[in-house]
Design an enzyme around this catalytic site. Structure first.
Site, PDB file in Angstrom:
ATOM      1  N   SER A 155       0.895  -1.071  -0.109  1.00  0.00           N
ATOM      2  CA  SER A 155       0.106   0.108  -0.022  1.00  0.00           C
ATOM      3  C   SER A 155       0.976   1.299   0.082  1.00  0.00           C
ATOM      4  O   SER A 155       2.103   1.200   0.188  1.00  0.00           O
ATOM      5  CB  SER A 155      -0.785  -0.225   1.243  1.00  0.00           C
ATOM      6  OG  SER A 155      -1.415   1.285   1.480  1.00  0.00           O
ATOM      7  N   TYR A 168      -2.381  -1.096  10.427  1.00  0.00           N
ATOM      8  CA  TYR A 168      -2.377  -1.388   9.041  1.00  0.00           C
ATOM      9  C   TYR A 168      -1.182  -0.789   8.493  1.00  0.00           C
ATOM     10  O   TYR A 168      -0.238  -1.697   7.685  1.00  0.00           O
ATOM     11  CB  TYR A 168      -3.465  -0.593   8.423  1.00  0.00           C
ATOM     12  CG  TYR A 168      -3.615  -0.918   7.069  1.00  0.00           C
ATOM     13  CD1 TYR A 168      -4.165  -1.770   6.086  1.00  0.00           C
ATOM     14  CD2 TYR A 168      -3.201   0.276   6.044  1.00  0.00           C
ATOM     15  CE1 TYR A 168      -4.318  -1.974   4.977  1.00  0.00           C
ATOM     16  CE2 TYR A 168      -3.269   0.098   4.777  1.00  0.00           C
ATOM     17  CZ  TYR A 168      -3.796  -0.974   4.119  1.00  0.00           C
ATOM     18  OH  TYR A 168      -4.067  -1.038   2.604  1.00  0.00           O
TER      19      TYR A 168
END
Length: 271
Positions: A155, A168
């Protein structure tokens, strides 16, 4: 399409919808047969709508519409031996494995001081251990075949930072390090390992209570709301934009690219 992957077989996790489905369809368009898995069910604490067996069936339909075959099973990337069995059954059907796409992952927005041990654990188990499991069951087949391509989904949070998601961000930085480490050790076997780093992507991850969870988290520090401003006017990608990058990295067009971390985030900048 160019047929860059004609005759190859790709193993894709999290394939029921979103980016995983887009990868399956795009690689099939390039000539690959697909081995696909997805949990296709709920994960506790995740605020958006979970994928379903109906979603996975739609992925199957779309791949078959490209005149290519797909072996699909419901499975959990957190289950190493379950993953091994699914992959071996797929290879028994298709006879080989050339590409691994470790795509499955989850996202649970939360302020740092509202993040629970359970949130942290399920995020790491799915995003990190799940990716590790995927490579560990698949890489031996690439070694035996004399080479291949592995793509891990990280990401922008794996190169920069995603506010209000310590867990995350930690998990996606782990994917970046995992990419480098696997690339170093598997290079001698002619296996390339790269990661893709999407920014905002239009997928079902934005459904359910995801927006309200993000809003609640961001209210604790509104100044961080300016983070992630894209350079391009359309700052939100479609899943096919990420799939195009995955298809490139899977192909011989990228034969000299390994240990690379490809951002697909419209230039989004972070402090």
């Amino acid at each position: 399409m160019t047929g860059r992957l004609e005759g190859k077989v790709a193993f894709i996790t999290g394939a029921a919808r979103g980016q995983g489905r887009a990868h399956a369809v795009r690689l099939a368009q390039e000539g690959a047969n697909i081995i696909a898995i997805d949990l296709a069910g709920p994960i506790p604490l995740v605020p958006y709508d979970s994928s379903s067996m109906e979603d996975l069936a739609e992925t199957v339909r779309l791949v078959e519409a490209e005149d290519h075959r797909i072996h699909f099973e419901q499975g959990d990337v957190r289950d190493l031996e379950g993953m091994r069995g699914i992959l071996e059954r797929g290879i028994a059907e298709f006879g080989r494995l050339d590409i691994i796409v470790a795509n499955a992952g989850i996202c649970i927005p939360a302020r740092w001081n509202e993040t629970t041990p359970e949130m942290f654990q399920v995020t790491m188990d799915t995003n990190v251990t799940g990716a590790w499991n995927t490579v560990m069951v698949g890489a031996p087949h690439l070694v035996a075949a004399g080479g291949g391509s592995i793509i891990l989904t990280s990401s922008y949070a794996g190169k920069k930072v995603q506010p209000f998601m310590v867990h995350y961000t930690a998990s996606k930085h782990a994917i970046t390090g995992m990419t480098r480490s696997f690339a170093a050790e598997l290079g001698k076997d002619n296996i390339r390992v790269n990661s893709v780093h999407p920014g905002a992507v239009n997928t079902p991850m934005g459904s359910g209570d995801m927006v309200s969870a993000l809003t609640h988290a961001s209210e604790s520090n509104p100044a961080l709301g300016v983070m992630g401003t894209p350079f391009l006017p359309d700052g939100t990608a479609e899943a096919k934009d990420i799939a195009n990058a995955v298809a490139f990295l899977a192909s011989d067009d990228a034969r000299m690219i390994t240990s690379e971390h490809l951002s697909i985030d419209a230039g989004a900048q972070y402090f």
